[in-house]
Design an enzyme around this catalytic site. Structure first.
Site, mmCIF file in Angstrom:
data_model
loop_
_atom_site.group_PDB
_atom_site.id
_atom_site.type_symbol
_atom_site.label_atom_id
_atom_site.label_comp_id
_atom_site.label_asym_id
_atom_site.label_seq_id
_atom_site.Cartn_x
_atom_site.Cartn_y
_atom_site.Cartn_z
ATOM 1 N N ASP A 54 0.970 -0.936 0.273
ATOM 2 C CA ASP A 54 0.009 -0.024 0.571
ATOM 3 C C ASP A 54 1.385 1.082 0.069
ATOM 4 O O ASP A 54 1.947 0.606 0.139
ATOM 5 C CB ASP A 54 -0.515 -0.512 1.141
ATOM 6 C CG ASP A 54 -1.434 1.168 1.596
ATOM 7 O OD1 ASP A 54 -2.163 1.274 0.970
ATOM 8 O OD2 ASP A 54 -1.656 1.358 2.547
ATOM 9 N N ASP A 56 0.022 5.464 0.812
ATOM 10 C CA ASP A 56 0.009 6.284 2.186
ATOM 11 C C ASP A 56 -0.052 5.502 3.428
ATOM 12 O O ASP A 56 -1.329 4.338 3.854
ATOM 13 C CB ASP A 56 -1.583 7.308 1.979
ATOM 14 C CG ASP A 56 -0.973 8.525 1.074
ATOM 15 O OD1 ASP A 56 -0.164 8.408 -0.103
ATOM 16 O OD2 ASP A 56 -2.052 9.035 0.888
ATOM 17 N N ASP A 242 -1.597 -0.625 6.450
ATOM 18 C CA ASP A 242 -1.457 0.012 7.864
ATOM 19 C C ASP A 242 -2.465 -0.030 8.628
ATOM 20 O O ASP A 242 -2.458 0.646 9.738
ATOM 21 C CB ASP A 242 -0.362 1.350 7.687
ATOM 22 C CG ASP A 242 -1.472 2.183 7.106
ATOM 23 O OD1 ASP A 242 -2.216 1.862 5.638
ATOM 24 O OD2 ASP A 242 -1.856 3.072 7.865
#
Ligand SMILES: *[C@@H]1O[C@H](CO)[C@@H](O)[C@H](O)[C@H]1NC(C)=O
Ligand SMILES: *[C@@H]1O[C@H](CO)[C@@H](O)[C@H](O)[C@H]1NC(C)=O
Length: 318
Positions: A54, A56, A242
């Site tokens: 991923d 961001d 995250d």
């Protein structure tokens, strides 16, 4: 002289395309030729495993850039409520992040639900009609976006261990490497070129950005599409995420998922939602390619990853 240079170039191109065409025969060349392919090339079937990042939150932490960009826009517009300037603290921004998605909805939520009043802008009275309120929010968002881009360009760096793990995977001919980001294409491209650098971006086997798929995470669409493009079965793909929303997207695509959490997501129940491992940072725990893929290569896709490195699972309630 010029002619012979041209000839050499033509000969070289022929050689490269021959090597690419017969790549499966020359196992030694497979890795090199694959890296030359376009990101959206048809499935090659050349890779056996995949590591998907991923953007961001995983490659870099953007939350703080967003928060400072909002505060910069609030300050420039001289926003006050009852004489107090509008400022979002770190703690409050975490709450916003986990409550409302999107920039404009965050501001509406703040003025409608938290302060229950819209702000004055300098000497201008607070907007009253819905139209005036929308116009204020639109102007703030535009200013914030410009500030955010500038912050990223000037300050963005990768989270610890990301480049090391990515480079290790890029150097491994069995493992495809990709980035799957939900941000809009323009923002993601800018962020990636600042953090990864153009040379590394060109080596990625797949790079799917926000507008490339019609459904946003937690829909698994972005990861399904990545698996399809690189031609690797989902249960041999490992995603690094995250957030819970990203984890849900990875699990929905039947992939393995490693969480590197941030200050804003550290208290989420990642193991409860099916995470295979969670660590504060890849670098701080010494996560290597071997700690992720050796167990899968040796014991199959149900193997336990990152034994001894990952956070222990939460103790189940008695
Ligand atoms: C904000 O308040 C409104 C009512 O004023 C409510 O409908 C809405 O659910 C609240 N938003 C959140 C995210 O709690
Ligand atoms: C494979 O599984 C065995 C038995 O559980 C274990 O001892 C071994 O360490 C595993 N291999 C890897 C690379 O994790």
């Amino acid at each position: 002289m010029f002619r012979s240079k041209q000839f050499c170039l033509a000969a070289f191109c022929l050689w490269v395309s021959a090597v690419q065409g017969f790549a499966p025969v020359f196992r030694g060349f497979r890795f090199q030729s694959q890296r030359l392919l376009q990101n959206n090339a048809a499935p090659s079937g050349e890779y056996e495993y995949a590591l998907l990042f991923d953007c961001d939150g995983v490659i870099l932490e953007t939350e703080e850039f967003h928060r400072q960009a909002y505060n910069g826009a609030f300050e420039a517009a001289e926003l006050t409520i009852d004489g107090e300037p509008v400022v979002w603290s770190v703690e409050y921004y975490d709450v916003l992040q986990n409550t409302v998605g999107g920039g404009k909805p965050k501001m509406f939520f703040h003025f409608r639900n938290t302060t229950k009043a819209f702000p004055m802008s300098g000497q201008k009275p607070a907007p009253v009609t819905l139209e005036e309120q929308q116009a204020l929010i639109d102007a703030l968002q535009t200013d914030k976006t410009g500030r955010y881009k500038k912050f990223v360009e000037e300050n963005a760096v990768c989270r610890p261990g990301v480049l090391e793990l990515m480079d290790e995977a890029l150097a491994n001919p069995m493992i495809a490497v990709g980035v799957c980001s939900a941000s809009t294409k323009e923002a993601a491209q800018r962020t990636l070129s600042v953090t990864l650098g153009q040379e590394r971006i060109e080596k990625l086997d797949v790079c799917i950005l926000g507008d490339d798929v019609s459904e946003k995470k937690p829909s698994p669409m972005i990861y399904n599409e990545a698996a399809k493009r690189i031609g690797v079965p989902a249960d041999r793909c490992v995603v690094i995420e995250d957030s819970l929303i990203g984890l849900q997207a990875a699990k929905g695509a039947n992939m393995k998922c490693v969480i590197t959490y941030t200050g804003g997501t550290k208290d989420e129940d990642f193991y409860g939602e099916g995470a295979d491992a969670k660590v504060p940072n890849l670098g701080s725990r010494g996560v290597t390619l071997a700690s992720i893929f050796d167990p899968i290569m040796e014991n199959g896709s149900d193997a336990e990853l990152m034994v001894g490195l990952k956070d222990p699972p939460a103790v189940p309630a008695a």
